[in-house]
Scaffold this motif. Structure first.
Motif, PDB file in Angstrom:
ATOM      1  N   TYR A 172       0.818  -1.221   0.000  1.00 11.61           N
ATOM      2  CA  TYR A 172       0.000   0.000   0.000  1.00 11.61           C
ATOM      3  C   TYR A 172       0.856   1.277   0.000  1.00 11.61           C
ATOM      4  CZ  TYR A 172      -3.222   3.587   1.433  1.00 11.61           C
ATOM      5  OH  TYR A 172      -3.936   4.753   1.484  1.00 11.61           O
ATOM      6  N   ILE A 173       0.579   2.115  -0.975  1.00 14.44           N
ATOM      7  CA  ILE A 173       1.233   3.439  -1.043  1.00 14.44           C
ATOM      8  C   ILE A 173       0.120   4.481  -1.082  1.00 14.44           C
ATOM      9  CG2 ILE A 173       2.716   4.954  -2.434  1.00 14.44           C
ATOM     10  CD1 ILE A 173       4.053   2.412  -3.560  1.00 14.44           C
ATOM     11  N   ASP A 174       0.187   5.451  -0.195  1.00 15.23           N
ATOM     12  CA  ASP A 174      -0.868   6.456  -0.123  1.00 15.23           C
ATOM     13  C   ASP A 174      -0.775   7.394  -1.331  1.00 15.23           C
ATOM     14  OD1 ASP A 174      -3.041   6.952   1.426  1.00 15.23           O
ATOM     15  OD2 ASP A 174      -2.084   8.514   2.631  1.00 15.23           O
ATOM     16  N   GLU A 175      -1.929   7.940  -1.714  1.00 19.09           N
ATOM     17  CA  GLU A 175      -1.964   8.800  -2.915  1.00 19.09           C
ATOM     18  C   GLU A 175      -1.007   9.987  -2.841  1.00 19.09           C
ATOM     19  OE1 GLU A 175      -5.941  10.105  -3.431  1.00 19.09           O
ATOM     20  OE2 GLU A 175      -6.564   8.206  -4.353  1.00 19.09           O
ATOM     21  N   ASP A 176      -0.910  10.573  -1.641  1.00 19.41           N
ATOM     22  CA  ASP A 176      -0.092  11.790  -1.568  1.00 19.41           C
ATOM     23  C   ASP A 176       1.354  11.509  -1.131  1.00 19.41           C
ATOM     24  OD1 ASP A 176      -0.755  11.126   0.973  1.00 19.41           O
ATOM     25  OD2 ASP A 176      -1.257  13.151   1.624  1.00 19.41           O
ATOM     26  N   GLU A 177       1.766  10.238  -1.228  1.00 14.08           N
ATOM     27  CA  GLU A 177       3.186   9.969  -0.968  1.00 14.08           C
ATOM     28  C   GLU A 177       4.011  10.452  -2.141  1.00 14.08           C
ATOM     29  OE1 GLU A 177       4.788   6.383   0.866  1.00 14.08           O
ATOM     30  OE2 GLU A 177       2.731   5.748   1.147  1.00 14.08           O
ATOM     31  N   LYS A 178       5.303  10.642  -1.875  1.00 10.63           N
ATOM     32  CA  LYS A 178       6.184  11.089  -2.952  1.00 10.63           C
ATOM     33  C   LYS A 178       6.545   9.902  -3.834  1.00 10.63           C
ATOM     34  CE  LYS A 178       8.304  15.048  -0.760  1.00 10.63           C
ATOM     35  NZ  LYS A 178       9.593  15.525  -0.246  1.00 10.63           N
ATOM     36  N   ARG A 179       7.761   9.859  -4.290  1.00  7.75           N
ATOM     37  CA  ARG A 179       8.180   8.783  -5.193  1.00  7.75           C
ATOM     38  C   ARG A 179       8.550   7.556  -4.359  1.00  7.75           C
ATOM     39  NH1 ARG A 179      12.714  12.490  -7.280  1.00  7.75           N
ATOM     40  NH2 ARG A 179      13.405  10.716  -8.514  1.00  7.75           N
ATOM     41  N   THR A 180       7.687   6.576  -4.382  1.00 11.21           N
ATOM     42  CA  THR A 180       7.892   5.411  -3.528  1.00 11.21           C
ATOM     43  C   THR A 180       8.044   4.135  -4.357  1.00 11.21           C
ATOM     44  OG1 THR A 180       6.630   6.441  -1.766  1.00 11.21           O
ATOM     45  CG2 THR A 180       6.894   4.064  -1.621  1.00 11.21           C
ATOM     46  N   LEU A 182      -0.846   9.329  12.057  1.00 13.03           N
ATOM     47  CA  LEU A 182      -0.768   8.478  10.862  1.00 13.03           C
ATOM     48  C   LEU A 182      -0.768   6.998  11.241  1.00 13.03           C
ATOM     49  CD1 LEU A 182       1.908  10.467   8.805  1.00 13.03           C
ATOM     50  CD2 LEU A 182      -0.422   9.985   8.045  1.00 13.03           C
ATOM     51  N   MET A 183      -0.085   6.665  12.335  1.00 12.87           N
ATOM     52  CA  MET A 183      -0.039   5.262  12.773  1.00 12.87           C
ATOM     53  C   MET A 183      -1.440   4.780  13.163  1.00 12.87           C
ATOM     54  SD  MET A 183       3.042   4.085  12.517  1.00 12.87           S
ATOM     55  CE  MET A 183       3.746   2.898  13.633  1.00 12.87           C
ATOM     56  N   LEU A 184      -2.192   5.634  13.858  1.00 17.42           N
ATOM     57  CA  LEU A 184      -3.541   5.239  14.266  1.00 17.42           C
ATOM     58  C   LEU A 184      -4.443   5.101  13.047  1.00 17.42           C
ATOM     59  CD1 LEU A 184      -4.046   7.359  17.496  1.00 17.42           C
ATOM     60  CD2 LEU A 184      -3.871   4.882  17.327  1.00 17.42           C
ATOM     61  N   LYS A 185      -4.261   6.014  12.089  1.00 15.55           N
ATOM     62  CA  LYS A 185      -5.084   5.974  10.882  1.00 15.55           C
ATOM     63  C   LYS A 185      -4.804   4.685  10.094  1.00 15.55           C
ATOM     64  CE  LYS A 185      -5.689   8.577   6.700  1.00 15.55           C
ATOM     65  NZ  LYS A 185      -4.938   9.442   5.828  1.00 15.55           N
ATOM     66  N   TYR A 186      -3.546   4.307  10.064  1.00 10.94           N
ATOM     67  CA  TYR A 186      -3.153   3.176   9.216  1.00 10.94           C
ATOM     68  C   TYR A 186      -3.364   1.829   9.917  1.00 10.94           C
ATOM     69  CZ  TYR A 186      -0.282   0.612   5.822  1.00 10.94           C
ATOM     70  OH  TYR A 186       0.162  -0.268   4.872  1.00 10.94           O
ATOM     71  N   TYR A 187      -3.063   1.771  11.214  1.00  7.26           N
ATOM     72  CA  TYR A 187      -3.102   0.475  11.912  1.00  7.26           C
ATOM     73  C   TYR A 187      -4.233   0.366  12.936  1.00  7.26           C
ATOM     74  CZ  TYR A 187       1.751  -0.207  10.266  1.00  7.26           C
ATOM     75  OH  TYR A 187       2.885  -0.342   9.504  1.00  7.26           O
ATOM     76  N   GLY A 188      -5.017   1.435  13.139  1.00  3.22           N
ATOM     77  CA  GLY A 188      -5.987   1.414  14.237  1.00  3.22           C
ATOM     78  C   GLY A 188      -5.238   1.477  15.563  1.00  3.22           C
ATOM     79  N   ASP A 189      -5.877   0.970  16.638  1.00  5.82           N
ATOM     80  CA  ASP A 189      -5.272   1.079  17.976  1.00  5.82           C
ATOM     81  C   ASP A 189      -3.897   0.415  18.067  1.00  5.82           C
ATOM     82  OD1 ASP A 189      -7.339   2.499  18.867  1.00  5.82           O
ATOM     83  OD2 ASP A 189      -8.368   0.835  19.881  1.00  5.82           O
ATOM     84  N   TYR A 190      -3.669  -0.605  17.248  1.00  4.07           N
ATOM     85  CA  TYR A 190      -2.384  -1.300  17.274  1.00  4.07           C
ATOM     86  C   TYR A 190      -1.235  -0.336  16.937  1.00  4.07           C
ATOM     87  CZ  TYR A 190       1.005  -5.052  16.466  1.00  4.07           C
ATOM     88  OH  TYR A 190       2.101  -5.871  16.520  1.00  4.07           O
ATOM     89  N   GLY A 191      -1.562   0.738  16.253  1.00  5.03           N
ATOM     90  CA  GLY A 191      -0.565   1.753  15.899  1.00  5.03           C
ATOM     91  C   GLY A 191       0.123   2.329  17.134  1.00  5.03           C
TER      92      GLY A 191
END
Ligand SMILES: Cc1cc2nc3c(=O)[nH]c(=O)nc-3n(C[C@H](O)[C@H](O)[C@H](O)COP(=O)(O)O)c2cc1C
Length: 313
Positions: free
Chosen positions: A57-65, A260-269
């Protein structure tokens, strides 16, 4: 001042368990121009492992990944290259350096360097089946330095961007990174080389940038808890004086990283963030007390409040 610098791209090194979407974005914010995912098992992708697919998964607003894959079987790597290409990463990177025992014993990662014929087949399989540019990240050898042969093999497979971590696979992360291999850079004017290993300050980065102005710099451990390093190097490249990191920027960055961690992983973040916050706090006064508290807490508001009140001076 440094007009000879031809390409100023700074690269965040791929790190398993670390260069996930949140950390890539944070480093991108501070000037990492190119980032790479954690290494993804080619076999895992071919066999449909959910865990492996999640790493793509690469987020839309990431740079060159770019997406890094590892494996030892040319056919499996070919299939994985096709799968990964559908995600349209900036590039596919082949891992030819991981020293972890369970990876090497299968002939993957750094294990590829102990059988250069198979290595070449793996590289060619990915190049022939990828819909995006292919790069390779490697080391100077398995047990000793034969970086010239390794570069030749990668070049023959058609790859024109090569990152080299200046240690052998056997060294793991011990000893000091060796940049002797850079003597081969001039032999390959059509290859972009990426220098990696122990670059942990803007001074060290500038020494290498000035010496090898056509190459790029890649930073791994130096960015842990310190995404600010990219901005420091960018400033040094522009000839601007270094400035101290303000408490506000430090705090805002950690908070954004948590969000960002919470958004991506939920509470496990919150749990996954513990190691990062440990690094952010490294070397700061009274940090043990704060770390002990944060490592025990599962409450986002409470953690943020403790960090907000923490005066690092
Ligand atoms: C925790 C950790 C995980 C790593 N995972 C990967 C990986 O998935 N793929 C890879 O090519 N290198 C991996 N590396 C190696 C780094 O990309 C880099 O080559 C190495 O750390 C040397 O650079 P540095 O001195 O700037 O850290 C990892 C390194 C660390 C410390």
């Amino acid at each position: 001042m440094f007009s000879q610098i031809k390409n100023t791209d700074l690269i965040l090194a791929p790190m398993a368990g670390i260069t996930d979407m949140p950390f890539r974005k944070i480093c991108g914010r501070f000037g990492a121009d190119i980032t790479v995912t954690e290494m993804v098992s080619a076999r895992g992708l071919v066999e449909g492992s959910e865990k492996s697919f999640r790493l793509l998964y690469i987020d839309e607003d990431e740079k060159r990944t770019g997406i890094q894959i590892f494996g030892n079987d040319p056919q499996v790597m070919a299939k994985a290259a096709k799968i990964v290409s559908r995600y349209r990463p900036e590039f596919i990177d082949i891992n030819a350096g991981c020293p972890a025992k369970k990876v090497v014993k299968n002939g993957s990662g750094g294990g590829l360097l102990s059988d250069l014929d198979n290595f070449e087949n793996v590289l060619k399989a990915v190049v022939e089946n990828s819909g995006v540019p292919v790069t390779c990240k490697t080391r100077i050898g398995f047990a000793d330095d034969y970086s010239d042969e390794i570069i030749d093999v990668i070049y023959e497979a058609g790859i024109r961007k090569i990152a080299i971590h200046g240690r052998t696979v056997k060294m793991g992360f011990k000893g000091v990174a060796n940049y002797d291999w850079c003597k081969y850079i001039d032999k390959f004017p059509d290859v972009k080389f990426v220098l990696n290993g122990d670059i942990d300050s803007s001074q060290r980065a500038m020494e290498l940038i000035e010496r090898y102005p056509e190459s790029n710099i890649m930073i791994g451990r130096g960015a842990l808890g310190n995404p600010f390093i990219f901005e420091k190097i960018k400033k040094a490249m522009r000839g601007e004086p270094a400035s101290d990191l303000s408490y506000e920027i430090w705090f805002d960055t950690i908070k954004e990283h948590y969000d960002l961690m919470l958004k991506y992983y939920g509470d496990y973040g919150l749990i996954l963030m513990r190691k990062h916050v440990g690094w952010y706090l490294n070397g700061m006064h009274d940090s043990k007390r704060i770390k002990d508290f944060i490592f025990r807490s599962n409450n986002y508001e409470e953690i943020i409040e403790v960090l907000r009140q923490y005066d690092r001076d």
